[in-house]
Scaffold this motif. Structure first.
Motif, mmCIF file in Angstrom:
data_model
loop_
_atom_site.group_PDB
_atom_site.id
_atom_site.type_symbol
_atom_site.label_atom_id
_atom_site.label_comp_id
_atom_site.label_asym_id
_atom_site.label_seq_id
_atom_site.Cartn_x
_atom_site.Cartn_y
_atom_site.Cartn_z
ATOM 1 N N PRO A 58 0.938 -1.269 -0.277
ATOM 2 C CA PRO A 58 0.021 0.019 -0.221
ATOM 3 C C PRO A 58 0.918 0.869 -0.073
ATOM 4 C CG PRO A 58 -0.488 -1.633 1.554
ATOM 5 C CD PRO A 58 0.449 -2.284 1.283
ATOM 6 N N ALA A 59 0.150 2.503 -0.371
ATOM 7 C CA ALA A 59 1.164 3.676 -0.703
ATOM 8 C C ALA A 59 1.362 4.797 0.405
ATOM 9 C CB ALA A 59 0.469 4.352 -1.336
ATOM 10 N N ASP A 60 1.312 3.619 1.827
ATOM 11 C CA ASP A 60 1.312 4.218 2.863
ATOM 12 C C ASP A 60 2.306 3.251 4.001
ATOM 13 O OD1 ASP A 60 -0.767 2.221 3.776
ATOM 14 O OD2 ASP A 60 -1.550 3.825 5.151
ATOM 15 N N ALA A 61 2.411 2.499 3.399
ATOM 16 C CA ALA A 61 3.448 1.036 4.212
ATOM 17 C C ALA A 61 4.717 1.783 3.523
ATOM 18 C CB ALA A 61 3.419 -0.118 3.781
ATOM 19 N N GLU A 62 5.587 1.706 4.895
ATOM 20 C CA GLU A 62 7.183 1.632 4.875
ATOM 21 C C GLU A 62 8.120 0.952 4.063
ATOM 22 O OE1 GLU A 62 8.646 2.081 8.695
ATOM 23 O OE2 GLU A 62 7.324 3.391 9.991
ATOM 24 N N ASP A 63 8.756 1.432 3.663
ATOM 25 C CA ASP A 63 9.468 0.636 2.782
ATOM 26 C C ASP A 63 10.519 -0.586 3.585
ATOM 27 O OD1 ASP A 63 9.272 2.428 0.193
ATOM 28 O OD2 ASP A 63 10.448 3.435 0.526
ATOM 29 N N GLU A 116 0.705 -0.826 -4.935
ATOM 30 C CA GLU A 116 2.362 -0.158 -5.939
ATOM 31 C C GLU A 116 3.562 -1.267 -5.922
ATOM 32 O OE1 GLU A 116 2.139 4.140 -4.766
ATOM 33 O OE2 GLU A 116 3.691 3.482 -2.780
ATOM 34 N N ARG A 118 7.164 -1.181 -5.442
ATOM 35 C CA ARG A 118 8.647 -0.516 -4.577
ATOM 36 C C ARG A 118 10.042 -1.002 -4.870
ATOM 37 N NH1 ARG A 118 6.530 1.320 0.439
ATOM 38 N NH2 ARG A 118 4.320 1.603 0.351
#
Length: 278
Positions: A58-63, A116, A118
């Motif tokens: 998800p876009a708000d998840a940390e790398d 998305e 990464r």
């Protein structure tokens, strides 16, 4: 229980009795058997995941801090393939690095969440680095096929400090663990039958030897210190997954977690161990 697993249990029973282990002890120990999933890059079982696929979050998840080892499609797993409270759907992402100083993490992406792609190689793990490139070469990308497996305690009791965890039961259970190791080594589609690029992954069960100890116990007691009144309360820690990474000499990553944290999807509470045997 599937015929394959019935045959394995029968082989363990027969060998144990041949060695003179009392029948009551044999049956007690076999009663500890737990279902588990064996995932390999070869075989005719259903595809339930992949090794080193794209990192979809998800876009708000940390790398993630470590490379992706495997992504598991939880919806593709039979509900009773383990006795763990795994998610019914979504994807379980296992990250790690199979080196002596390696570590790892677990992330879960619920079904229906927009994701998305990464960067596949986090900082410090570039395939342009010679050592990293060697590791990646030994963990080839590919689909994971399911074998419905069975698990019994694998490690033996090791003399040592008061906090050393014994197997369930009395001394005959150490002998049973030896029988299990020998039988498991000869199972043609078992976790140690792989050749070439099959990179097996285990979900659930007891796992295999982590330097002579149960990996779930070690994950609960990273410091190795006994409590004030004896062994520490290690809670209900279980093996979530185990990966044999194909490194020369052997390297295994263990992801362990408390059952309650798994049920509540608190994957950030997982503990990760790497056993490297060069």
């Amino acid at each position: 229980m599937l015929p394959r697993n019935v045959k394995i249990i029968d082989q363990v029973r027969a060998e144990a009795l041949r060695r003179g282990i009392p029948a009551a002890d044999v049956e007690h120990w076999l009663g500890l058997a737990r279902p588990s999933a064996l995932l390999k890059q070869q075989g005719d079982g259903p595809i339930v995941g992949a090794i080193r696929g794209p990192v979809m979050l998800p876009a708000d998840a940390e790398d993630p801090q470590f490379p992706l080892i495997a992504a598991i499609d939880c919806a593709a797993l039979p509900a009773d393939v383990t006795d763990l409270p795994l998610p019914a759907d979504g994807h379980l992402l296992l990250f790690g690095w199979p080196e002596e100083d390696g570590y790892g993490q677990v992330m879960y992406v619920p079904a229906g969440v927009v994701v998305e792609e990464r960067e596949q190689h986090p900082p410090g793990f570039s395939p342009d680095d010679e050592e990293c490139a060697e590791v990646y070469a030994e963990i080839p990308q590919g689909d994971l096929h399911l074998t419905v497996d069975i698990s019994l305690p694998y490690v033996k009791t090791i003399p040592g400090p008061p906090w050393s965890p014994p197997l369930p039961g009395d001394p005959p259970f150490e002998k049973m663990a030896e029988v299990w190791q020998e039988v498991l080594g000869d199972v043609p589609d078992g976790p140690f039958s792989y050749e070439g690029h099959t990179t097996p992954l285990l979900l659930g069960g007891y796992g295999t030897d982590c330097n002579g100890f149960n990996p779930a116990w070690l994950g609960a007691n990273r410091s190795g210190h006994s409590g004030k009144d004896g062994p520490p309360d290690h809670g209900d820690w279980v093996l979530l997954a185990e990966f044999h990474g194909g490194r020369q000499g052997g390297a295994t990553i263990y992801w362990v977690i408390q059952r309650a944290d798994l049920r509540e999807r608190r994957f950030d509470q997982a503990s990760v161990l790497v056993y490297w045997n060069p």
